[in-house]
Write a protein that holds these residues in place. Sequence first.
Motif, PDB file in Angstrom:
ATOM      1  N   PHE A 197      32.350  32.952 -48.488  1.00 31.50           N
ATOM      2  CA  PHE A 197      31.190  32.342 -49.141  1.00 31.50           C
ATOM      3  C   PHE A 197      30.745  33.201 -50.323  1.00 31.50           C
ATOM      4  O   PHE A 197      30.511  32.694 -51.421  1.00 31.50           O
ATOM      5  N   LEU A 198      30.633  34.487 -50.098  1.00 29.08           N
ATOM      6  CA  LEU A 198      30.194  35.386 -51.174  1.00 29.08           C
ATOM      7  C   LEU A 198      31.175  35.347 -52.343  1.00 29.08           C
ATOM      8  O   LEU A 198      30.764  35.259 -53.500  1.00 29.08           O
ATOM      9  N   LYS A 199      32.463  35.395 -52.044  1.00 30.00           N
ATOM     10  CA  LYS A 199      33.472  35.383 -53.103  1.00 30.00           C
ATOM     11  C   LYS A 199      33.483  34.066 -53.865  1.00 30.00           C
ATOM     12  O   LYS A 199      33.570  34.059 -55.092  1.00 30.00           O
ATOM     13  N   ASN A 200      33.382  32.958 -53.137  1.00 29.25           N
ATOM     14  CA  ASN A 200      33.547  31.644 -53.753  1.00 29.25           C
ATOM     15  C   ASN A 200      32.261  31.037 -54.300  1.00 29.25           C
ATOM     16  O   ASN A 200      32.316  30.090 -55.078  1.00 29.25           O
ATOM     17  N   LYS A 201      31.139  31.562 -53.909  1.00 33.85           N
ATOM     18  CA  LYS A 201      29.863  30.996 -54.360  1.00 33.85           C
ATOM     19  C   LYS A 201      29.039  32.034 -55.133  1.00 33.85           C
ATOM     20  O   LYS A 201      28.770  31.880 -56.305  1.00 33.85           O
ATOM     21  N   THR A 202      28.668  33.110 -54.466  1.00 34.72           N
ATOM     22  CA  THR A 202      27.789  34.115 -55.074  1.00 34.72           C
ATOM     23  C   THR A 202      28.468  34.838 -56.233  1.00 34.72           C
ATOM     24  O   THR A 202      27.846  35.062 -57.277  1.00 34.72           O
ATOM     25  N   TRP A 203      29.729  35.211 -56.049  1.00 33.03           N
ATOM     26  CA  TRP A 203      30.426  36.007 -57.057  1.00 33.03           C
ATOM     27  C   TRP A 203      31.471  35.210 -57.826  1.00 33.03           C
ATOM     28  O   TRP A 203      32.338  35.778 -58.490  1.00 33.03           O
ATOM     29  N   LYS A 204      31.396  33.909 -57.783  1.00 34.12           N
ATOM     30  CA  LYS A 204      32.419  33.063 -58.392  1.00 34.12           C
ATOM     31  C   LYS A 204      32.620  33.360 -59.876  1.00 34.12           C
ATOM     32  O   LYS A 204      33.740  33.427 -60.352  1.00 34.12           O
ATOM     33  N   LYS A 205      31.544  33.548 -60.603  1.00 29.39           N
ATOM     34  CA  LYS A 205      31.645  33.729 -62.058  1.00 29.39           C
ATOM     35  C   LYS A 205      31.489  35.176 -62.502  1.00 29.39           C
ATOM     36  O   LYS A 205      31.405  35.443 -63.691  1.00 29.39           O
ATOM     37  N   VAL A 206      31.481  36.105 -61.561  1.00 30.01           N
ATOM     38  CA  VAL A 206      31.347  37.524 -61.901  1.00 30.01           C
ATOM     39  C   VAL A 206      32.704  38.025 -62.381  1.00 30.01           C
ATOM     40  O   VAL A 206      33.711  37.859 -61.703  1.00 30.01           O
ATOM     41  N   SER A 207      32.723  38.647 -63.556  1.00 25.62           N
ATOM     42  CA  SER A 207      33.997  39.091 -64.127  1.00 25.62           C
ATOM     43  C   SER A 207      34.148  40.612 -64.190  1.00 25.62           C
ATOM     44  O   SER A 207      35.185  41.110 -64.587  1.00 25.62           O
ATOM     45  N   GLU A 208      33.097  41.341 -63.829  1.00 23.83           N
ATOM     46  CA  GLU A 208      33.202  42.798 -63.824  1.00 23.83           C
ATOM     47  C   GLU A 208      32.551  43.341 -62.560  1.00 23.83           C
ATOM     48  O   GLU A 208      31.694  42.696 -61.957  1.00 23.83           O
ATOM     49  N   GLU A 209      32.977  44.516 -62.175  1.00 26.03           N
ATOM     50  CA  GLU A 209      32.448  45.117 -60.949  1.00 26.03           C
ATOM     51  C   GLU A 209      30.956  45.368 -61.050  1.00 26.03           C
ATOM     52  O   GLU A 209      30.424  45.623 -62.122  1.00 26.03           O
ATOM     53  N   LYS A 210      30.316  45.303 -59.881  1.00 27.83           N
ATOM     54  CA  LYS A 210      28.891  45.626 -59.757  1.00 27.83           C
ATOM     55  C   LYS A 210      28.792  46.937 -58.992  1.00 27.83           C
ATOM     56  O   LYS A 210      29.689  47.268 -58.220  1.00 27.83           O
ATOM     57  N   PRO A 211      27.698  47.633 -59.147  1.00 33.76           N
ATOM     58  CA  PRO A 211      27.471  48.802 -58.292  1.00 33.76           C
ATOM     59  C   PRO A 211      27.371  48.340 -56.833  1.00 33.76           C
ATOM     60  O   PRO A 211      26.938  47.220 -56.551  1.00 33.76           O
ATOM     61  N   ILE A 212      27.764  49.196 -55.922  1.00 33.71           N
ATOM     62  CA  ILE A 212      27.801  48.817 -54.512  1.00 33.71           C
ATOM     63  C   ILE A 212      26.428  48.392 -53.989  1.00 33.71           C
ATOM     64  O   ILE A 212      26.334  47.500 -53.150  1.00 33.71           O
ATOM     65  N   HIS A 213      25.355  48.981 -54.514  1.00 32.34           N
ATOM     66  CA  HIS A 213      24.031  48.588 -54.033  1.00 32.34           C
ATOM     67  C   HIS A 213      23.710  47.137 -54.397  1.00 32.34           C
ATOM     68  O   HIS A 213      23.007  46.456 -53.664  1.00 32.34           O
ATOM     69  N   GLN A 214      24.250  46.644 -55.499  1.00 27.72           N
ATOM     70  CA  GLN A 214      24.032  45.245 -55.863  1.00 27.72           C
ATOM     71  C   GLN A 214      24.862  44.307 -54.981  1.00 27.72           C
ATOM     72  O   GLN A 214      24.412  43.207 -54.647  1.00 27.72           O
ATOM     73  N   ILE A 215      26.034  44.752 -54.593  1.00 27.90           N
ATOM     74  CA  ILE A 215      26.866  43.962 -53.680  1.00 27.90           C
ATOM     75  C   ILE A 215      26.171  43.854 -52.329  1.00 27.90           C
ATOM     76  O   ILE A 215      26.095  42.770 -51.741  1.00 27.90           O
ATOM     77  N   VAL A 216      25.644  44.970 -51.842  1.00 30.91           N
ATOM     78  CA  VAL A 216      24.906  44.965 -50.573  1.00 30.91           C
ATOM     79  C   VAL A 216      23.684  44.052 -50.693  1.00 30.91           C
ATOM     80  O   VAL A 216      23.398  43.259 -49.780  1.00 30.91           O
TER      81      VAL A 216
END
Length: 100
Positions: free
Chosen positions: A43-62
């Motif tokens: 769900f996170l990969k296909n919905k939340t992060w679908k259009k993200v093209s660069e890495e986020k800091p780990i605290h933002q992923i959490v």
Amino acid sequence: MSQKDTHLFDSFRESVAPALKSKLEEFDLYGYDKVTEDELWNFLKNKTWKKVSEEKPIHQIVNDILTVKVGDYMNYVTVEAFKAPNWFEGEGKDVLEKLL
């Protein structure tokens, strides 16, 4: 992108496992105890992060994990279920008719 493709954030999955576990425990409190870690991650990969093209800091992923709403997840699962092939067409229809 299919669920089997490697995602930009897959390398963080082990590091954020406690956040995933915490979110699944929250889902369980609301009666959604059948949701798996893989399903939540997809769900996170296909919905939340679908259009993200660069890495986020780990605290933002959490933060993304911990702010998932049960309703958003359930809406996603419902839409995905409607996109799935109809088991009662084609060969599935023949099986259904034999059962009936």
